[in-house]
Design a protein around this motif. Structure first.
Motif: not given
Length: 229
Positions: A204-222
């Motif tokens: 939904k964020l990409r569809a809204g025009g945000l190119e950057a992946d704002l939500i980051q995955t941190h392996r084994n953390m969250g």
């Protein structure tokens, strides 16, 4: 005028219980028993909200949800069997706003319906709240998040998840923390639901025009919300 609820439900005991509870809260309810009847009723008189059971004689609630989502952002609540996590995840991925597991309390269903309708009515009615870098605005009064000035079409839990991340940018939240903060009223939900909602939010964020992946995955953390560089 009373708000209008569409209720496709073929089990008489469940239907009678919900009809009594909803009409007791002054809702107008259209009760049907089949997918075909639900879609015809939706086209004839668009409701304010739909409560969909997964199992129906000529199909299922997912079929109704898919058809509605082609033309409408109508709020949708699913009724699912306890323990059927795959049904809940699929329903949420199709765009449901909430789900209630059986057996359920009619008062709980009414409370959730009223909460969803209040959020829908509050769309755009309050001034924008705190601004997070990246073009996202959190409006807690109206329970809305805007992307580039336009409100995002978010379900109840999508809103709760993104709002939690927005309030503490850069902070890493574990899945367990997010479950406690966002899904505290849904004890049967597993941590897989967090991952499913993160995937939906990113789309939904990409569809809204945000190119950057704002939500980051941190392996084994969250997960965390990272402001773009």
């Amino acid at each position: 005028m009373p708000q209008h609820i569409l209720l496709p439900e073929d089990e008489p005991a469940i239907a009678d219980t919900l009809l009594y509870a909803l009409r007791g809260e002054s809702f107008e309810v259209t009760h049907v028993r089949l997918v075909s009847e639900a879609l015809a009723a939706f086209r004839a008189k668009p409701p304010d909200l739909a409560i969909l059971d997964v199992g129906l004689p000529d199909g299922n609630g997912f079929d109704v949800c898919r058809a509605i989502r082609k033309t409408s952002e109508l709020p949708i609540v699913f009724l699912t069997a306890r323990g059927e996590e795959i049904d809940r995840i699929l329903g949420l991925e199709l765009g449901a706003d909430d789900y209630v597991t059986k057996p359920f309390s009619p008062r709980e269903v009414c409370a959730r319906v009223k909460a969803i309708l209040r959020r829908s009515a509050g769309n755009g009615s309050a001034p924008a709240g705190p601004v997070a870098e990246g073009g996202l605005q959190l409006d807690e009064a109206a329970q809305r998040i805007r992307c580039g000035g336009e409100p995002l079409a978010l379900t109840r839990y999508e809103y709760g998840l993104l709002a939690t991340l927005l309030k503490r940018p850069q902070r890493i939240f574990s899945r367990a923390e997010l479950m406690d903060l966002v899904w505290g009223d849904a004890p049967d939900t597993s941590e897989r639901t967090v991952d499913a909602h993160i995937k939906l939010l990113r789309a939904k964020l990409r569809a809204g025009g945000l190119e950057a992946d704002l939500i980051q995955t941190h392996r084994n953390m969250g997960y965390s919300l990272q402001t773009p560089r």
